[in-house]
Design a protein around this motif. Structure first.
Motif, short mmCIF file in Angstrom:
data_model
loop_
_atom_site.label_atom_id
_atom_site.label_comp_id
_atom_site.label_asym_id
_atom_site.label_seq_id
_atom_site.Cartn_x
_atom_site.Cartn_y
_atom_site.Cartn_z
N UNK A 128 0.79 -1.23 0.00
CA UNK A 128 0.00 0.00 0.00
C UNK A 128 0.82 1.28 0.00
N UNK A 129 2.12 1.20 -0.23
CA UNK A 129 2.97 2.37 -0.22
C UNK A 129 3.77 2.42 -1.51
N UNK A 130 3.87 3.63 -2.08
CA UNK A 130 4.62 3.82 -3.31
C UNK A 130 6.11 3.87 -2.98
N UNK A 131 6.88 2.94 -3.56
CA UNK A 131 8.31 2.83 -3.27
C UNK A 131 9.11 2.85 -4.57
N UNK A 132 10.37 3.32 -4.43
CA UNK A 132 11.33 3.24 -5.52
C UNK A 132 12.26 2.07 -5.23
N UNK A 133 12.27 1.07 -6.12
CA UNK A 133 13.08 -0.14 -5.94
C UNK A 133 14.28 -0.03 -6.88
N UNK A 134 15.50 -0.11 -6.29
CA UNK A 134 16.73 -0.10 -7.08
C UNK A 134 17.51 -1.36 -6.74
N UNK A 135 18.17 -1.92 -7.75
CA UNK A 135 18.90 -3.17 -7.49
C UNK A 135 20.11 -3.25 -8.41
N UNK A 136 21.16 -3.99 -7.87
CA UNK A 136 22.39 -4.25 -8.62
C UNK A 136 22.73 -5.72 -8.41
#
Length: 764
Positions: free
Chosen positions: A256-264
């Motif tokens: 229910x929360x807008x998140x920015x997902x970054x991955x390496x």
């Protein structure tokens, strides 16, 4: 506050202000929104880039750890004490001790190493630098390569401490045919990776960072409790694992929360370093920027209002000046232009001016045309001197008639009474005007023509020609005019051509001759063209009133002989055809008055409407042809005949009804008499039996005998139902003395015998 007054009162001013203001608001808002969105997107992209860069550094650190693990393994395998321990056949305490010292020395060099352990799988000996219990399940694990990796939780020998370790297991000599004889274990503290990852989320609240392997198992997490948890069922985790690239980012709603997902992704270890940051907190400084942007926008809007008022005033001032000049007279004594549309008012003012000018021009033209028509009308009637007009106008109008010969052509609409009933005065005027235009246009091809309005049923055209006697070509042109009017308006025209004159002062004579020639329409019929040569002149004029025809016609009406009436009227018409116009009208008037006088009594005796008779005298004024006279007299005679026959018919019906009523009364009184017959009834009313029988049947629809039988049987029904008399006696009571015959008559009429009827009547 002048601009407020203008906004309230002036509609165009208000629209200009609103237009400028709306344009300014849209421009400022659009530019601010675009800049804000561009800055927000750029800020998010920068933060995402920073997150990937940090994750890349952590990934690089993990790869370095992996390389250091390989270096440590090489150092261990190059040490004699460690080699002696790994391949010893028997357990040797001294070897074990010296190997443990070497392990401690190696661990002190690498701070990220939590524990170093070696296994001798032949003797089952195990030593490590941390003092952990040997993990037999780990020893049994089969690895696909010489170096294996797996996370694990272990406890100290005392059981007081618990460790979360990322364990690298190395088999020095791996063989596919023999079981391994030794193993080296390098344990990296999970907290080392977690602390390194924590540097990423230190600047953001509620952010998450974790490391997971290709199966979705958490190797390190900013929340320690998630260690070794499998999170591959999460949507964003599946999206990361499905990506074949080395790094990426996306925005997704998580719980229910807008998140920015970054991955390496680490290429050496096949680990995924993931950062999950709340979108709102990540750009909290953007919201502050947004507030400042809104404040600036509001200030710009106030500036736009002032600019709008300034621009509107500059554009509106010329309009206002013009409007004050136009409306100075019309708005006097009331609030100036209160809620008025300035453009509409200006348009109305200019339109009124144009219409007024056109109206004046039209009025002048109409007045000139009316004066001209009136002058021509007076000129045709010979009293032009009675019309007061200027000498210039007279000269102008009379200058058109240069001759040398002038002729009046008179057109009359045939069956004008019907034409008048079908069209109102306005439509009649339009049609007459159209006919005048058609005649004028067609005649103008060959002559100089002018139209003059005369009587209501007349259209008068004045033509000028070079010859005194009009040739046959004029008759052809008039025929063309008649055909055009008949085609366009379904009207028939009769025309007469007056005598030509050589001076305008003699035009009255031409007009009178045309009127005189038009009288021949009575004999020639509708659609005729008459001039002096074609005028009717009877060879044997009939100068005496046809009294004999009148007497025979009145006698035929009295006797209601319609064929004779038609014959006499036809003979009367033939007689009129040999009369002059004046005599024909006079004789017809005499005949109509004689018929009315002879049969005027029917209006008093039989309640006939007198208007039916006297209407004919009015119709006589509008007759145009002998057909009209014939139809008028025939209509009058046949109306009288219908009234006479109706009276006779009513009298006969009344007499016949009285006779039948007497017969009914006679039968009601004598039905019990055995000798009751048609002859007796006929004798009663004083007529023959044959006449009475036919009359009774025609008036009642049944024969006399059937009626007597009906009366007798109805009486028998009453006696059967109300008395106990024998059947034979009842038959005698109703006049039927033969019992079988009485029974037959009763059953034929009612479908049952007298006895059956009595039984049913008793039951009911």
């Amino acid at each position: 506050m002048m601009f407020l007054t203008r906004i309230r009162h002036y509609r165009v001013y208000r629209r200009l202000v609103l237009s400028y203001l709306l344009l300014s608001v849209i421009t400022v808002t659009l530019v601010s929104t675009i800049l804000y969105m561009m800055f927000s997107a750029r800020a998010v992209a920068e933060i995402d880039r920073s997150s990937k860069q940090v994750l890349g550094h952590v990934s690089y650190a993990a790869n370095v750890v992996h390389e250091q693990v390989e270096n440590i393994t090489g150092q261990l395998l190059s040490d004699n004490e460690v080699i002696s321990f790994l391949y010893a056949k028997e357990d040797n305490k001294m070897v074990n001790y010296t190997a443990s010292l070497f392990l401690a020395r190696i661990q002190s060099v690498y701070p990220f190493i939590k524990n170093l352990g070696i296994y001798n799988l032949t003797t089952g000996a195990y030593i490590d630098s941390l003092g952990l219990q040997p993990d037999q399940s780990m020893v049994k694990k089969e690895e696909g390569s010489s170096i294996g990796f797996f996370p694990r939780r272990v406890e100290s020998v005392s059981g007081k401490n618990s460790y979360r370790l990322l364990t690298f297991k190395i088999i020095p000599e791996r063989s596919f045919t023999e079981a391994p004889k030794s193993a080296i274990v390098v344990d990296v503290d999970e907290s080392y990776i977690r602390n390194t990852m924590g540097n990423i989320s230190a600047s953001a609240k509620n952010s998450l960072t974790f490391v997971m392997d290709a199966s979705g198992t958490v190797l390190s997490h900013s929340i320690a409790n998630h260690f070794m948890e499998n999170i591959s069922s999460q949507d964003y985790v599946r999206r990361i694992l499905a990506d074949s690239g080395s790094q990426g980012s996306f925005v997704q709603n998580i719980d229910g929360r807008k998140d920015l997902v970054s991955y390496v992704k680490s290429a050496d270890l096949n680990w995924y370093f993931v950062s999950v940051r709340p979108y709102a907190e990540m750009i909290s400084n953007i919201y502050e920027l947004r507030n400042w942007t809104i404040a600036v926008v509001i200030l710009l809007l106030f500036a736009a209002v002032g600019a709008s008022l300034l621009f509107t005033g500059n554009i509106y001032n010329p309009i206002k000046s013009l409007l004050e000049k136009v409306s100075s007279g019309s708005t006097k004594g009331q609030p100036a232009l209160l809620k008025f549309d300035e453009y509409e008012l200006l348009t109305d003012a200019f339109t009124q001016s144009i219409e007024h000018a056109k109206s004046m021009e039209t009025s002048l033209n109409r007045s000139s045309r009316v004066l001209k028509d009136s002058y021509l009308s007076h000129l045709l009637q010979g009293n032009a001197n009675k019309l007061v007009v200027s000498a210039d106008m007279k000269r102008e109008w009379e200058g058109r008639f240069t001759g040398p010969y002038i002729t009046v052509i008179l057109f009359k609409i045939d069956s004008y009474r019907k034409f008048k009933e079908r069209n109102n005065a306005f439509d009649r005027g339009l049609i007459r005007f159209a006919i005048s235009n058609i005649a004028n246009e067609v005649l103008s091809r060959s002559y100089t023509a002018d139209a003059a309005n005369m009587e209501e049923d007349e259209i008068t055209i004045i033509i000028q020609s070079d010859i005194e006697r009009i040739d046959d070509g004029l008759c052809l042109i008039i025929g063309e005019i008649q055909d055009a009017v008949r085609s366009y308006y379904k009207l028939s025209l009769s025309a007469s051509i007056g005598d030509s004159c050589s001076a305008l002062s003699e035009i009255n004579d031409s007009y009178k001759s045309a009127q005189n020639y038009m009288r021949s329409r009575l004999f020639l019929g509708h659609g005729c063209i008459v001039n002096e040569a074609l005028m009717i002149h009877p060879e044997e004029p009939a100068d005496r009133y046809p009294s004999s025809v009148e007497k025979r016609l009145i006698d035929a009406v009295k006797m209601c002989r319609q064929d004779t009436i038609t014959t006499e009227i036809s003979e009367y018409r033939s007689y009129l055809s040999r009369c002059s116009y004046v005599h024909a009208i006079q004789y017809t008037n005499f005949l109509v008055l004689s018929i009315i006088k002879e049969f005027e009594y029917i209006t008093e005796w039989w309640s006939v409407d007198a208007e039916q008779l006297y209407r004919t005298t009015d119709d006589l004024r509008e007759v145009e042809t002998l057909d009209d006279i014939e139809n008028m007299i025939a209509g009058l005679c046949f109306a009288i005949v219908n009234n006479l026959e109706e009276h006779k018919k009513n009298t006969t019906v009344f007499k016949n009804a009285k006779i039948v009523e007497e017969i009914h009364q006679f039968v009601q009184e004598q039905f019990a008499e055995h000798g009751l017959s048609l002859e007796a009834a006929a004798h009663k009313v004083g007529f023959s039996s044959g006449y009475v029988g036919k009359l009774f049947k025609s008036m009642t629809g049944t024969t006399f005998n059937d009626y007597v039988t009906h009366i007798r049987m109805e009486r028998a029904k009453v006696l059967l139902a109300t008395t106990t008399l024998p059947i034979a006696q009842i038959g005698e009571e109703v006049g039927v003395y033969n019992v079988p015959y009485f029974t037959t008559l009763f059953k034929k009429k009612y479908g049952m015998t007298p006895s059956q009827y009595r039984e049913r009547a008793v039951k009911e």
